[in-house]
Write an enzyme that holds these catalytic residues in place. Structure first.
Site, mmCIF file in Angstrom:
data_model
loop_
_atom_site.group_PDB
_atom_site.id
_atom_site.type_symbol
_atom_site.label_atom_id
_atom_site.label_comp_id
_atom_site.label_asym_id
_atom_site.label_seq_id
_atom_site.Cartn_x
_atom_site.Cartn_y
_atom_site.Cartn_z
ATOM 1 N N ALA A 14 0.809 -1.220 0.000
ATOM 2 C CA ALA A 14 0.000 0.000 0.000
ATOM 3 C C ALA A 14 0.843 1.271 0.000
ATOM 4 C CB ALA A 14 -0.931 0.004 1.211
ATOM 5 N N ARG A 19 10.662 7.359 -3.013
ATOM 6 C CA ARG A 19 12.054 7.449 -3.473
ATOM 7 C C ARG A 19 12.253 6.973 -4.909
ATOM 8 N NH1 ARG A 19 15.068 4.450 1.202
ATOM 9 N NH2 ARG A 19 12.951 3.830 1.770
ATOM 10 N N ASP A 109 7.675 -5.380 -2.471
ATOM 11 C CA ASP A 109 8.860 -4.765 -3.101
ATOM 12 C C ASP A 109 10.146 -5.551 -2.850
ATOM 13 O OD1 ASP A 109 9.298 -4.227 -0.453
ATOM 14 O OD2 ASP A 109 9.351 -2.041 -0.655
ATOM 15 N N GLY A 146 14.505 -2.345 11.084
ATOM 16 C CA GLY A 146 14.235 -2.762 12.449
ATOM 17 C C GLY A 146 15.288 -3.793 12.863
ATOM 18 N N GLU A 161 12.430 -0.624 15.991
ATOM 19 C CA GLU A 161 12.677 0.174 14.792
ATOM 20 C C GLU A 161 13.867 1.093 15.011
ATOM 21 O OE1 GLU A 161 10.880 -0.198 11.708
ATOM 22 O OE2 GLU A 161 10.699 -1.949 13.001
ATOM 23 N N ASN A 234 13.672 0.339 -3.048
ATOM 24 C CA ASN A 234 13.089 1.620 -2.650
ATOM 25 C C ASN A 234 13.393 2.738 -3.637
ATOM 26 O OD1 ASN A 234 11.894 0.863 -0.048
ATOM 27 N ND2 ASN A 234 14.006 0.383 0.469
ATOM 28 N N TYR A 372 10.849 -4.204 -47.868
ATOM 29 C CA TYR A 372 9.751 -4.105 -46.912
ATOM 30 C C TYR A 372 8.633 -5.026 -47.361
ATOM 31 C CZ TYR A 372 5.667 -2.602 -44.401
ATOM 32 O OH TYR A 372 4.530 -2.615 -43.634
ATOM 33 N N TYR A 393 0.016 0.253 -48.249
ATOM 34 C CA TYR A 393 -0.783 1.319 -47.638
ATOM 35 C C TYR A 393 -1.088 2.395 -48.665
ATOM 36 C CZ TYR A 393 -1.976 4.812 -44.031
ATOM 37 O OH TYR A 393 -2.612 5.731 -43.252
HETATM 38 C C1 UD1 Z 1 9.531 -2.211 8.016
HETATM 39 C C2 UD1 Z 1 9.681 -2.830 9.390
HETATM 40 C C3 UD1 Z 1 11.171 -2.949 9.730
HETATM 41 C C4 UD1 Z 1 11.873 -3.761 8.682
HETATM 42 C C5 UD1 Z 1 11.628 -3.179 7.300
HETATM 43 C C6 UD1 Z 1 12.174 -4.100 6.248
HETATM 44 C C7 UD1 Z 1 7.722 -2.147 10.661
HETATM 45 C C8 UD1 Z 1 7.198 -1.240 11.712
HETATM 46 N N1 UD1 Z 1 9.002 -2.012 10.364
HETATM 47 O O1 UD1 Z 1 10.059 -0.918 8.095
HETATM 48 O O2 UD1 Z 1 11.339 -3.559 10.993
HETATM 49 O O3 UD1 Z 1 13.253 -3.817 8.938
HETATM 50 O O4 UD1 Z 1 10.222 -3.017 7.057
HETATM 51 O O5 UD1 Z 1 12.055 -3.509 4.992
HETATM 52 O O6 UD1 Z 1 6.997 -2.990 10.172
HETATM 53 N N2 UD1 Z 1 2.965 -0.847 4.043
HETATM 54 C C9 UD1 Z 1 1.596 -0.939 3.862
HETATM 55 N N3 UD1 Z 1 0.787 -0.166 4.636
HETATM 56 C C10 UD1 Z 1 1.273 0.659 5.598
HETATM 57 C C11 UD1 Z 1 2.666 0.729 5.773
HETATM 58 C C12 UD1 Z 1 3.479 -0.041 4.990
HETATM 59 O O7 UD1 Z 1 1.125 -1.670 2.996
HETATM 60 O O8 UD1 Z 1 0.468 1.307 6.250
HETATM 61 C C13 UD1 Z 1 3.832 -1.667 3.193
HETATM 62 C C14 UD1 Z 1 4.706 -0.820 2.302
HETATM 63 O O9 UD1 Z 1 4.138 -0.676 1.030
HETATM 64 C C15 UD1 Z 1 5.993 -1.629 2.227
HETATM 65 C C16 UD1 Z 1 6.023 -2.416 3.518
HETATM 66 O O10 UD1 Z 1 4.711 -2.384 4.014
HETATM 67 O O11 UD1 Z 1 5.969 -2.568 1.173
HETATM 68 C C17 UD1 Z 1 7.000 -1.844 4.507
HETATM 69 O O12 UD1 Z 1 6.632 -0.538 4.825
HETATM 70 P P1 UD1 Z 1 7.714 0.556 5.163
HETATM 71 O O13 UD1 Z 1 7.005 1.768 5.595
HETATM 72 O O14 UD1 Z 1 8.699 0.636 4.079
HETATM 73 O O15 UD1 Z 1 8.395 -0.097 6.460
HETATM 74 P P2 UD1 Z 1 9.818 0.249 6.989
HETATM 75 O O16 UD1 Z 1 9.757 1.514 7.717
HETATM 76 O O17 UD1 Z 1 10.807 0.081 5.933
HETATM 77 CA CA CA Z 2 10.915 -0.264 3.336
#
Ligand code: UD1
Ligand code: CA
Length: 483
Positions: A14, A19, A109, A146, A161, A234, A372, A393
Site C-alpha cells: 500500500a 524514493r 517490493d 528494524g 525500529e 526503494n 519491406y 498502404y
Molecule cells: C519495516 C519494518 C522494519 C523492517 C523493514 C524491512 C515495521 C514497523 N518495520 O520498516 O522492521 O526492517 O520493514 O524492509 O513494520 N505498508 C503498507 N501499509 C502501511 C505501511 C506499509 O502496505 O500502512 C507496506 C509498504 O508498502 C511496504 C512495507 O509495508 O511494502 C514496509 O513498509 P515501510 O514503511 O517501508 O516499512 P519500513 O519503515 O521500511
Molecule cells: Ca521499506
C-alpha cells in the site's frame, strides 16, 4: 523438505514508494519481464497458499487494475490510509475475519525473495511450534531497518525500529526483513492490541512479536542464508541491482539446463522466456515476454526478441523481432526488423535491412536484401529481389499482396497492393506492378529507356562528368578512325 501449505499469504503493497520519484506506482516497476509485486506473488504462489491477499492503497486503481489482470487468484484489499504495517494487516483481518492456520506476511517490493527461503521459514515455524517466526538477515549495514533484539540466551525478545532504538540496539546487525510466519488466530488477536506509541505514531506489525511473547507464546527467528534476498527496492539504484541479481539467476538456470550464453554480462532474459538446451545466445541479446528459442537455434549478437518464437536450428543475427514466428532453419538478419504477424516457414530467409509485418513467408522463400514486406503472403521457394517493396498502404487502408510458389520478384519491384503475382511468375526489375501477373508470366511495368546523345557535354559543360565524357568520346573517335 516438506513445506507446509500456508492458510494465507498477505503481501503488503500500500506504500507510496516516494524514493522511486516516479509516476508509476513502485510495485508496478518492471524487472525481468514482471512487475515488482508479481515477482513476490509468483514466489508466494509456489507455496500453494489457500488464499493470496494483496494490501493496496497508493495508486490503488492502477495497482488494483494490474493485479486483477495478472493475478486473478489474488484478492486486493484496500488500506485507505497507510497507518503502518500493523494497521495494514489489521485492515485485512477485519475484512476477511481471523484466518486459522499459518499466515505469511511479506512485502510487494522484495523481488529477490525466493519461494525456497519462504518454504524454509514456514518449515522452521511449524517445526518449532512458534506463534510467530520472523525472517531475519545479518547485513553489513543495517541502517534504516528494524533490529532483532535477543536475550543473553539468544531467544528473540522483539523488534525495535531504528527510529525507536537505543545506540546499543542500533549496533545490532541482525535486521528484520519484514517477512513473518504467524499463527493466524493469535495474529488476529494481537494485531488489535498494537499501539501507536512510537516515534512515527504508526501501528507497527513488529510489535506483535513482543505482544505474543508477553502472552507466553513461542517467538522465533529464521536467519536467511543470503541477505541479498530480503533487500527491498526503494529507489532506482536498488531496482537496477535487483534486476541484475534476478537476471543472473535466470541466466544460470538456463546455462545449467544446457543453453550456451556467450556473455552473461550483456544478456538479458525475462523470467517467462523458454530456451531449449543447445541453443546459443550471443552477446548483447535481450529475450523478452513469452519468447521461445528451440534447440540448436542461435540468437544474437545484438538482438532483441519480444514474444517471438525461434525454431530449431534457426539463426537470428542483429535483429529486432516482436511477435514473430521464425520457423526451423530460418535465417534472419543481420539487421532485420520483424514485426507482429510475421511468420517464416522452415528454411525461409529475411536478410539484411529487411522489415516485415503481418507476412506469411513460405518454406524456403528468400527475402535477402533491403525489402519491406507488409500484409503479404509469399509462396514456397519464392525469391524476392533486392529493394523490392510491398506497397501495402494507400494512405487510408492497408491491402494484401500475394506472391505465388516459386515466383521471382525482380529487384526494385513495387508490388502495389492489392495484387497477386502467380505461381512461377516473374516481375521485371524496376517494375511498379499494379495488375495481377498470371502464373508463369513476367510482368513488365517500366518506361523504355532512351539515351540523349552528348546531353552532358551540352548541359553540363565544364564539369568533371563532361571532361570524362569528352575523353571517352575522343578515344572512341580515334579507335573508329583507325589511327
Ligand atoms: C519495516 C519494518 C522494519 C523492517 C523493514 C524491512 C515495521 C514497523 N518495520 O520498516 O522492521 O526492517 O520493514 O524492509 O513494520 N505498508 C503498507 N501499509 C502501511 C505501511 C506499509 O502496505 O500502512 C507496506 C509498504 O508498502 C511496504 C512495507 O509495508 O511494502 C514496509 O513498509 P515501510 O514503511 O517501508 O516499512 P519500513 O519503515 O521500511
Ligand atoms: Ca521499506
Amino acid at each position: 523438505m516438506s513445506v507446509p501449505r500456508p492458510a494465507a499469504v498477505i503481501v503488503l503493497a500500500a506504500g507510496e514508494g516516494t524514493r522511486m520519484k516516479s509516476q508509476t506506482p513502485k510495485v508496478l516497476h518492471e524487472l525481468c519481464g514482471r512487475a515488482l509485486v508479481d515477482h513476490m506473488l509468483a514466489a508466494a504462489r509456489d507455496l500453494s497458499p489457500e488464499r493470496l491477499i494483496v494490501v493496496i492503497g497508493h495508486a490503488r486503481e492502477r495497482v488494483g487494475g494490474h493485479l486483477a489482470e495478472t493475478s486473478p487468484d489474488a484478492r486486493s484489499i484496500v488500506q485507505t490510509e497507510q497507518r503502518g504495517t500493523g494497521h495494514a494487516v489489521r485492515t485485512v483481518l477485519e475484512e476477511v475475519g481471523p484466518i486459522a492456520g499459518t499466515v505469511l506476511v511479506t512485502y510487494g517490493d522484495t523481488p529477490l525473495l525466493r519461494a525456497q527461503t519462504l518454504g524454509e521459514l514456514l518449515a522452521g515455524h511449524e517445526r518449532q511450534g512458534n506463534a510467530v517466526t520472523v525472517l531475519t538477515a545479518e547485513v553489513p549495514d543495517p541502517t534504516g531497518y528494524g533490529r532483532i533484539v535477543r536475550d543473553g540466551g539468544g531467544a528473540v525478545l522483539g523488534i525495535v525500529e531504528e527510529k525507536d532504538a537505543t545506540p546499543e540496539q542500533r549496533a545490532i546487525n541482525e535486521m528484520n526483513s519484514g517477512v513473518y510466519a504467524f499463527d493466524g488466530l493469535l495474529l488476529a488477536d494481537a494485531v488489535k492490541r498494537v499501539s501507536t506509541d512510537n516515534v512515527q505514531g504508526e501501528e507497527y506489525l513488529t510489535d506483535v512479536l513482543s505482544i505474543l511473547r508477553e502472552d507466553g507464546h513461542r517467538v522465533g527467528a529464521h536467519l536467511a542464508a543470503d541477505y541479498v534476498e530480503v533487500e527491498g527496492v526503494n529507489d532506482r539504484v536498488q531496482l537496477s541491482f535487483a534486476r541484475g541479481v534476478l537476471n543472473r539467476r535466470v541466466l544460470e538456470a538456463h546455462m545449467r539446463a544446457g543453453v550456451t550464453i556467450v556473455d552473461p554480462s550483456s544478456t538479458w532474459i525475462d523470467v517467462g522466456v523458454t530456451v531449449e538446451a543447445d541453443a546459443v545466445i550471443h552477446p548483447g541479446t535481450q529475450l523478452h515476454g513469452r519468447t521461445r528459442v528451440e534447440s540448436g537455434a542461435e540468437v544474437g549478437p545484438a538482438s532483441t526478441l519480444t514474444d517471438t518464437e525461434v525454431g530449431a536450428g534457426a539463426v537470428v543475427r542483429n535483429a529486432v523481432c516482436d511477435g514473430a514466428v521464425i520457423g526451423p532453419q530460418v535465417s534472419v538478419g543481420p539487421f532485420a526488423y520483424l514485426r507482429p504477424g510475421t511468420v517464416l516457414a522452415r528454411g525461409a530467409k529475411a536478410g539484411t535491412f529487411v522489415e516485415m509485418k503481418n507476412a506469411n513467408v513460405g518454406e524456403g522463400a528468400k527475402v535477402p536484401h533491403l525489402t519491406y514486406v507488409g500484409d503479404a503472403t509469399i509462396g514456397r521457394n519464392a525469391n524476392i529481389g533486392a529493394s523490392a517493396i510491398f506497397v501495402n498502404y494507400d494512405g487510408v487502408n492497408k491491402h494484401h499482396t500475394t506472391v505465388g510458389d516459386g515466383a521471382f520478384v525482380g529487384c526494385d519491384t513495387m508490388l502495389v497492393a492489392p495484387v497477386t503475382v502467380g505461381d512461377g511468375a516473374y516481375t521485371a526489375a524496376g517494375s511498379a506492378i499494379i495488375d495481377d501477373v498470371p502464373p508463369g508470366a513476367i510482368g513488365v511495368a517500366r518506361a523504355r529507356q532512351r539515351n540523349i546523345e552528348k546531353w552532358v557535354l551540352r548541359r553540363r559543360a565544364g564539369t568533371k562528368s563532361a571532361a570524362a565524357a569528352e575523353r571517352a568520346l575522343a578515344e572512341q573517335e580515334q579507335r573508329e578512325s583507325g589511327t
